[in-house]
Scaffold this motif. Sequence first.
Motif, PDB file in Angstrom:
ATOM      1  N   PHE A  23      58.282 -13.580   3.958  1.00  9.26           N
ATOM      2  CA  PHE A  23      58.682 -14.371   5.013  1.00  9.26           C
ATOM      3  C   PHE A  23      60.099 -14.803   4.784  1.00  9.26           C
ATOM      4  O   PHE A  23      60.725 -14.971   3.765  1.00  9.26           O
ATOM      5  CB  PHE A  23      57.693 -15.693   4.999  1.00  9.26           C
ATOM      6  CG  PHE A  23      58.202 -16.550   5.858  1.00  9.26           C
ATOM      7  CD1 PHE A  23      57.835 -16.380   7.183  1.00  9.26           C
ATOM      8  CD2 PHE A  23      58.828 -17.802   5.496  1.00  9.26           C
ATOM      9  CE1 PHE A  23      58.320 -17.557   8.164  1.00  9.26           C
ATOM     10  CE2 PHE A  23      59.311 -18.648   6.507  1.00  9.26           C
ATOM     11  CZ  PHE A  23      58.693 -18.598   7.717  1.00  9.26           C
ATOM     12  N   ALA A  24      60.683 -14.863   6.106  1.00  5.06           N
ATOM     13  CA  ALA A  24      62.070 -15.276   6.040  1.00  5.06           C
ATOM     14  C   ALA A  24      62.213 -16.148   7.855  1.00  5.06           C
ATOM     15  O   ALA A  24      61.722 -15.720   8.622  1.00  5.06           O
ATOM     16  CB  ALA A  24      62.967 -14.054   6.339  1.00  5.06           C
ATOM     17  N   THR A  25      62.853 -17.152   7.406  1.00  8.94           N
ATOM     18  CA  THR A  25      63.048 -18.109   8.520  1.00  8.94           C
ATOM     19  C   THR A  25      64.103 -17.142   9.624  1.00  8.94           C
ATOM     20  O   THR A  25      64.765 -16.335   9.042  1.00  8.94           O
ATOM     21  CB  THR A  25      63.652 -19.269   8.402  1.00  8.94           C
ATOM     22  OG1 THR A  25      65.131 -19.125   7.534  1.00  8.94           O
ATOM     23  CG2 THR A  25      62.837 -20.273   7.421  1.00  8.94           C
ATOM     24  N   LYS A  26      64.060 -17.620  10.814  1.00 12.00           N
ATOM     25  CA  LYS A  26      65.214 -17.011  11.780  1.00 12.00           C
ATOM     26  C   LYS A  26      66.525 -17.380  11.188  1.00 12.00           C
ATOM     27  O   LYS A  26      67.474 -16.379  11.282  1.00 12.00           O
ATOM     28  CB  LYS A  26      64.819 -17.792  12.920  1.00 12.00           C
ATOM     29  CG  LYS A  26      63.688 -17.179  13.844  1.00 12.00           C
ATOM     30  CD  LYS A  26      63.377 -17.462  15.129  1.00 12.00           C
ATOM     31  CE  LYS A  26      62.805 -19.074  15.289  1.00 12.00           C
ATOM     32  NZ  LYS A  26      61.577 -19.119  14.918  1.00 12.00           N
ATOM     33  N   PRO A  27      67.089 -18.549  10.566  1.00 13.75           N
ATOM     34  CA  PRO A  27      68.367 -18.518   9.917  1.00 13.75           C
ATOM     35  C   PRO A  27      68.317 -17.625   8.924  1.00 13.75           C
ATOM     36  O   PRO A  27      69.649 -17.196   8.641  1.00 13.75           O
ATOM     37  CB  PRO A  27      68.495 -19.954   9.753  1.00 13.75           C
ATOM     38  CG  PRO A  27      67.406 -20.742  10.654  1.00 13.75           C
ATOM     39  CD  PRO A  27      66.418 -19.726  10.864  1.00 13.75           C
ATOM     40  N   GLN A  28      67.569 -17.464   8.220  1.00 16.17           N
ATOM     41  CA  GLN A  28      67.595 -16.608   7.049  1.00 16.17           C
ATOM     42  C   GLN A  28      67.760 -14.943   7.590  1.00 16.17           C
ATOM     43  O   GLN A  28      68.635 -14.183   6.913  1.00 16.17           O
ATOM     44  CB  GLN A  28      66.421 -16.591   6.196  1.00 16.17           C
ATOM     45  CG  GLN A  28      66.469 -17.907   5.325  1.00 16.17           C
ATOM     46  CD  GLN A  28      64.982 -17.932   4.385  1.00 16.17           C
ATOM     47  OE1 GLN A  28      64.136 -17.676   4.796  1.00 16.17           O
ATOM     48  NE2 GLN A  28      65.215 -18.457   3.272  1.00 16.17           N
ATOM     49  N   LEU A  29      67.207 -14.661   8.490  1.00 17.13           N
ATOM     50  CA  LEU A  29      67.420 -13.447   9.172  1.00 17.13           C
ATOM     51  C   LEU A  29      68.886 -13.121   9.877  1.00 17.13           C
ATOM     52  O   LEU A  29      69.498 -12.296   9.645  1.00 17.13           O
ATOM     53  CB  LEU A  29      66.481 -13.164  10.485  1.00 17.13           C
ATOM     54  CG  LEU A  29      65.051 -13.017   9.958  1.00 17.13           C
ATOM     55  CD1 LEU A  29      63.988 -12.811  11.184  1.00 17.13           C
ATOM     56  CD2 LEU A  29      65.037 -11.753   8.920  1.00 17.13           C
ATOM     57  N   ALA A  79      71.123 -12.480   6.984  1.00 17.92           N
ATOM     58  CA  ALA A  79      71.239 -11.244   6.747  1.00 17.92           C
ATOM     59  C   ALA A  79      71.956 -10.376   7.471  1.00 17.92           C
ATOM     60  O   ALA A  79      72.649  -9.461   7.094  1.00 17.92           O
ATOM     61  CB  ALA A  79      69.824 -10.569   6.595  1.00 17.92           C
ATOM     62  N   MET A  80      71.917 -10.776   8.819  1.00 16.80           N
ATOM     63  CA  MET A  80      72.817  -9.944   9.832  1.00 16.80           C
ATOM     64  C   MET A  80      74.302 -10.306   9.441  1.00 16.80           C
ATOM     65  O   MET A  80      75.004  -9.372   9.596  1.00 16.80           O
ATOM     66  CB  MET A  80      72.428 -10.241  11.159  1.00 16.80           C
ATOM     67  CG  MET A  80      70.819  -9.591  11.533  1.00 16.80           C
ATOM     68  SD  MET A  80      70.530  -9.845  13.270  1.00 16.80           S
ATOM     69  CE  MET A  80      70.383 -11.644  13.565  1.00 16.80           C
TER      70      MET A  80
END
Length: 390
Positions: free
Chosen positions: A173-179, A182-183
């Motif tokens: 699981f990754a939150t949208k800010p964590q994604l 990553a970008m």
Amino acid sequence: MAAEDVVGWERELAASTDGLGGLFNRPEPRRVFGDFVRALLADVPKKNSWGLAEHAGYATPRPFEHLLDGAVWDADLLRDAVREFVVDRLGSPVGVLVVDDTQALKKGDKSVGVAPQYYGLTGDVANVQTMVMCTYASPAGHAFVDRELYLPEVWTSDPARCRAAGVPTDRQFATKPQLAVAMLTRAVDAGVPFRWVVADSGYGKDARLRGFCHDRGLSYVLAVPKNLALLDARGRPTRPDRLHARLPVGVFERRSCGAGSKGARWYDWAAHAVTVAGEDPASGHAHTLLVRKSTTPRTRDGKTFYDVEYFLAHAPTATGVPDLVAAAGTRWTIEENNGQGKDVLGLDQYQVRKWTPWHRHVTLSMLAQAFLAATRANPGKDPRIQEATS
């Protein structure tokens, strides 16, 4: 730019897709790949495999379906090639990375990542997939350079469901800010030239995203909620709306934050140096609160008010307010990319359910958009994508 503008670019488009032939180890998917991108750019009412295949002259959608779910190729290599192409054509030291999410409305519960979630089009909860997107914007233009599919916890807590949808076993699981982090990490590691990171308050409120930027020395202008924890000059707790309430009326200045579809976008702006509770800026940087207020009031339920939005800026100490305002104004570019992707390039019109086909379709749509952005930025210049794979 409308899809019909692509007429006459056949040679350049073929050169662009041929330059990515190294993605494939067989000639059949290599040829179908070019036809798929060409169809995405065409005036096709429904840009799923059926509609695209019919336009391309295929008797059945099977070649396109195989390209998305069956052929051997890596959508992440294509993503990296798209990013390199966008930087080559639009890159600038004053570039901006803009992060936001958008949704695709879906039926049932089998499509990877689908769940009752916030649906931006209506403002309500709906059965959708959420894709976190990253746009690169510069004075030359703007286009997507990265994407991540958000998996809600109802998915990541169900290994059997993830396995059935082809989700990689190591995906947590990754939150949208964590994604978003990553970008941004991929962009930094790839040497993408940019000056700012920009996002709405769903990302700006996340301390880990801000901390990543502080650690990497990245400048940002992030929308933040009115209750973000700040400290006043005496070290006492405060928040953006309270600081705003104490600002004198004369401190606001009317500035344009860039051109929109209806011309310059004018707002009244005020800036105030702030300290973020528990967060230190990068060396040589400082935090500034930007207050943006609409130029005309609105009336609702007999009350008159102005629309107000708050931004937290993290930038070198010598940065002027006009630069902060201009950065804040670039957020609209990803909204335009999301709209163009859906309305023109089939970004959300796929009929696939699994992890790999989803990433392939969305990245192919990104490639089509990159081609349009490059052609708009360099009219009359060959916008082909150079070979980025071996």
